[in-house]
Design a protein around this motif. Structure first.
Motif, PDB file in Angstrom:
ATOM      1  N   ARG A 150       0.822  -1.220   0.000  1.00  0.00           N
ATOM      2  CA  ARG A 150       0.000   0.000   0.000  1.00  0.00           C
ATOM      3  C   ARG A 150       0.853   1.266   0.000  1.00  0.00           C
ATOM      4  O   ARG A 150       0.379   2.327  -0.344  1.00  0.00           O
ATOM      5  CB  ARG A 150      -0.957  -0.027   1.178  1.00  0.00           C
ATOM      6  CG  ARG A 150      -2.032  -1.082   0.976  1.00  0.00           C
ATOM      7  CD  ARG A 150      -3.045  -1.131   2.083  1.00  0.00           C
ATOM      8  NE  ARG A 150      -4.067  -2.127   1.740  1.00  0.00           N
ATOM      9  CZ  ARG A 150      -4.591  -2.958   2.607  1.00  0.00           C
ATOM     10  NH1 ARG A 150      -4.248  -2.916   3.875  1.00  0.00           N
ATOM     11  NH2 ARG A 150      -5.493  -3.838   2.222  1.00  0.00           N
ATOM     12  N   LYS A 151       2.113   1.116   0.367  1.00  0.00           N
ATOM     13  CA  LYS A 151       3.055   2.242   0.324  1.00  0.00           C
ATOM     14  C   LYS A 151       3.860   2.240  -0.979  1.00  0.00           C
ATOM     15  O   LYS A 151       4.765   3.048  -1.144  1.00  0.00           O
ATOM     16  CB  LYS A 151       4.006   2.179   1.528  1.00  0.00           C
ATOM     17  CG  LYS A 151       3.310   2.410   2.852  1.00  0.00           C
ATOM     18  CD  LYS A 151       4.272   2.266   4.008  1.00  0.00           C
ATOM     19  CE  LYS A 151       3.519   2.415   5.323  1.00  0.00           C
ATOM     20  NZ  LYS A 151       4.383   2.119   6.473  1.00  0.00           N
ATOM     21  N   GLY A 152       3.541   1.278  -1.881  1.00  0.00           N
ATOM     22  CA  GLY A 152       4.187   1.239  -3.187  1.00  0.00           C
ATOM     23  C   GLY A 152       5.385   0.317  -3.304  1.00  0.00           C
ATOM     24  O   GLY A 152       6.110   0.367  -4.294  1.00  0.00           O
ATOM     25  N   ASP A 153       5.597  -0.550  -2.339  1.00  0.00           N
ATOM     26  CA  ASP A 153       6.747  -1.462  -2.349  1.00  0.00           C
ATOM     27  C   ASP A 153       6.496  -2.622  -3.316  1.00  0.00           C
ATOM     28  O   ASP A 153       5.705  -3.525  -3.048  1.00  0.00           O
ATOM     29  CB  ASP A 153       6.987  -1.983  -0.925  1.00  0.00           C
ATOM     30  CG  ASP A 153       8.262  -2.808  -0.795  1.00  0.00           C
ATOM     31  OD1 ASP A 153       8.746  -3.348  -1.809  1.00  0.00           O
ATOM     32  OD2 ASP A 153       8.745  -2.918   0.346  1.00  0.00           O
ATOM     33  N   VAL A 154       7.201  -2.586  -4.446  1.00  0.00           N
ATOM     34  CA  VAL A 154       7.039  -3.614  -5.482  1.00  0.00           C
ATOM     35  C   VAL A 154       7.600  -4.958  -5.018  1.00  0.00           C
ATOM     36  O   VAL A 154       7.035  -6.014  -5.322  1.00  0.00           O
ATOM     37  CB  VAL A 154       7.717  -3.158  -6.795  1.00  0.00           C
ATOM     38  CG1 VAL A 154       7.622  -4.235  -7.864  1.00  0.00           C
ATOM     39  CG2 VAL A 154       7.100  -1.871  -7.294  1.00  0.00           C
ATOM     40  N   LEU A 155       8.700  -4.944  -4.290  1.00  0.00           N
ATOM     41  CA  LEU A 155       9.291  -6.194  -3.803  1.00  0.00           C
ATOM     42  C   LEU A 155       8.359  -6.898  -2.809  1.00  0.00           C
ATOM     43  O   LEU A 155       8.328  -8.133  -2.751  1.00  0.00           O
ATOM     44  CB  LEU A 155      10.654  -5.934  -3.162  1.00  0.00           C
ATOM     45  CG  LEU A 155      11.760  -5.506  -4.126  1.00  0.00           C
ATOM     46  CD1 LEU A 155      13.044  -5.198  -3.366  1.00  0.00           C
ATOM     47  CD2 LEU A 155      11.994  -6.569  -5.186  1.00  0.00           C
ATOM     48  N   ALA A 156       7.597  -6.118  -2.056  1.00  0.00           N
ATOM     49  CA  ALA A 156       6.640  -6.710  -1.113  1.00  0.00           C
ATOM     50  C   ALA A 156       5.556  -7.473  -1.873  1.00  0.00           C
ATOM     51  O   ALA A 156       5.138  -8.553  -1.458  1.00  0.00           O
ATOM     52  CB  ALA A 156       6.023  -5.627  -0.226  1.00  0.00           C
ATOM     53  N   LYS A 157       5.131  -6.912  -2.995  1.00  0.00           N
ATOM     54  CA  LYS A 157       4.108  -7.585  -3.818  1.00  0.00           C
ATOM     55  C   LYS A 157       4.655  -8.909  -4.357  1.00  0.00           C
ATOM     56  O   LYS A 157       3.970  -9.930  -4.323  1.00  0.00           O
ATOM     57  CB  LYS A 157       3.679  -6.684  -4.965  1.00  0.00           C
ATOM     58  CG  LYS A 157       2.474  -7.203  -5.730  1.00  0.00           C
ATOM     59  CD  LYS A 157       2.144  -6.368  -6.956  1.00  0.00           C
ATOM     60  CE  LYS A 157       1.874  -4.939  -6.642  1.00  0.00           C
ATOM     61  NZ  LYS A 157       1.525  -4.142  -7.829  1.00  0.00           N
ATOM     62  N   LYS A 158       5.906  -8.872  -4.799  1.00  0.00           N
ATOM     63  CA  LYS A 158       6.531 -10.087  -5.323  1.00  0.00           C
ATOM     64  C   LYS A 158       6.597 -11.158  -4.228  1.00  0.00           C
ATOM     65  O   LYS A 158       6.255 -12.323  -4.457  1.00  0.00           O
ATOM     66  CB  LYS A 158       7.936  -9.762  -5.835  1.00  0.00           C
ATOM     67  CG  LYS A 158       8.667 -10.934  -6.465  1.00  0.00           C
ATOM     68  CD  LYS A 158      10.030 -10.488  -6.982  1.00  0.00           C
ATOM     69  CE  LYS A 158      10.712 -11.561  -7.784  1.00  0.00           C
ATOM     70  NZ  LYS A 158      11.401 -12.555  -7.041  1.00  0.00           N
ATOM     71  N   ARG A 159       7.013 -10.762  -3.032  1.00  0.00           N
ATOM     72  CA  ARG A 159       7.115 -11.714  -1.924  1.00  0.00           C
ATOM     73  C   ARG A 159       5.743 -12.223  -1.512  1.00  0.00           C
ATOM     74  O   ARG A 159       5.577 -13.410  -1.195  1.00  0.00           O
ATOM     75  CB  ARG A 159       7.825 -11.055  -0.725  1.00  0.00           C
ATOM     76  CG  ARG A 159       7.807 -11.868   0.546  1.00  0.00           C
ATOM     77  CD  ARG A 159       8.582 -13.180   0.426  1.00  0.00           C
ATOM     78  NE  ARG A 159       8.355 -13.967   1.631  1.00  0.00           N
ATOM     79  CZ  ARG A 159       8.017 -15.250   1.641  1.00  0.00           C
ATOM     80  NH1 ARG A 159       7.934 -15.933   0.518  1.00  0.00           N
ATOM     81  NH2 ARG A 159       7.804 -15.877   2.772  1.00  0.00           N
ATOM     82  N   LEU A 160       4.738 -11.343  -1.516  1.00  0.00           N
ATOM     83  CA  LEU A 160       3.382 -11.755  -1.151  1.00  0.00           C
ATOM     84  C   LEU A 160       2.881 -12.827  -2.115  1.00  0.00           C
ATOM     85  O   LEU A 160       2.298 -13.831  -1.695  1.00  0.00           O
ATOM     86  CB  LEU A 160       2.439 -10.547  -1.145  1.00  0.00           C
ATOM     87  CG  LEU A 160       1.026 -10.789  -0.644  1.00  0.00           C
ATOM     88  CD1 LEU A 160       1.022 -11.171   0.836  1.00  0.00           C
ATOM     89  CD2 LEU A 160       0.168  -9.550  -0.865  1.00  0.00           C
ATOM     90  N   VAL A 161       3.131 -12.630  -3.394  1.00  0.00           N
ATOM     91  CA  VAL A 161       2.710 -13.621  -4.401  1.00  0.00           C
ATOM     92  C   VAL A 161       3.479 -14.926  -4.199  1.00  0.00           C
ATOM     93  O   VAL A 161       2.883 -15.996  -4.087  1.00  0.00           O
ATOM     94  CB  VAL A 161       2.897 -13.072  -5.835  1.00  0.00           C
ATOM     95  CG1 VAL A 161       2.716 -14.186  -6.865  1.00  0.00           C
ATOM     96  CG2 VAL A 161       1.923 -11.936  -6.102  1.00  0.00           C
ATOM     97  N   GLU A 162       4.800 -14.839  -4.129  1.00  0.00           N
ATOM     98  CA  GLU A 162       5.614 -16.050  -3.965  1.00  0.00           C
ATOM     99  C   GLU A 162       5.262 -16.804  -2.683  1.00  0.00           C
ATOM    100  O   GLU A 162       5.179 -18.027  -2.673  1.00  0.00           O
ATOM    101  CB  GLU A 162       7.100 -15.695  -3.938  1.00  0.00           C
ATOM    102  CG  GLU A 162       7.667 -15.369  -5.283  1.00  0.00           C
ATOM    103  CD  GLU A 162       9.153 -15.042  -5.226  1.00  0.00           C
ATOM    104  OE1 GLU A 162       9.717 -14.922  -4.121  1.00  0.00           O
ATOM    105  OE2 GLU A 162       9.746 -14.914  -6.309  1.00  0.00           O
TER     106      GLU A 162
END
Length: 183
Positions: free
Chosen positions: A36-48
């Protein structure tokens, strides 16, 4: 793609998943906040970190007419879309956890895939039945009339429109040309 080749790809996917650590609820919550703060790496980790959950949910839908690889793809797409939606403003105040939302989305995606496949199968069966009836009636009329029946005669006999008869004939010809049975 051959079934054996698909199985090998699926096995490779399963082996690759073994190396990924699943997210716990606390990590999902933290990653969602970072997304929600725009962290793209967090999205990748959430998916993985939720791939194993997506895979586990596909098991209930195996042997229901959809290939396992297609089920996995549907579940993974639901996972990616759900992770992407976490950045949206309207999802910030959600009282539901990421996993609750994800489970609902994956279940919906898998049910729709099974339903769509079932519908396609039923349409195929219905069309095959119509083709068989049309062939029987066409043969019967040809014997009675001493010539090939006209589309209008077939339509009248089958209580259908000439356009519907033409569509059945087109489907039959398409199927024959695909299988190489056309003269």
């Amino acid at each position: 793609m051959e079934q054996k080749e698909q199985f090998n790809l699926f096995e490779m996917y399963l082996q690759e998943l073994q190396t990924i650590v699943s997210c716990e609820e606390a990590e999902n919550k933290e990653l969602t906040a970072r997304i929600r703060k725009g962290d793209v790496l967090a999205k990748k980790r959430l998916v993985e970190g939720n791939l194993k959950l997506a895979l586990a949910m596909t098991r209930d839908y195996l042997n229901k007419g959809v290939q396992a690889s297609d089920l996995v793809q549907e579940a993974n797409m639901a996972l990616v879309l759900t992770a992407e939606e976490m950045a949206d403003e309207e999802n910030k105040d959600s009282s539901r956890t990421f996993e609750e939302i994800l489970r609902e989305r994956i279940k919906t995606a898998l049910e729709e895939a099974v339903e769509e496949q079932d519908t396609e199968r039923k349409i195929g069966e219905e069309m095959a039945a119509r083709v068989n009836i049309l062939q029987d009636i066409s043969k019967e009329l040809a014997e009675r009339l001493g010539r090939e029946p006209k589309v209008e005669e077939l339509a009248e006999r089958m209580k259908m429109t000439p356009d519907q008869i033409k569509e059945i004939m087109k489907v039959t010809m398409d199927a024959l040309s695909i299988t190489g049975e056309e003269g």
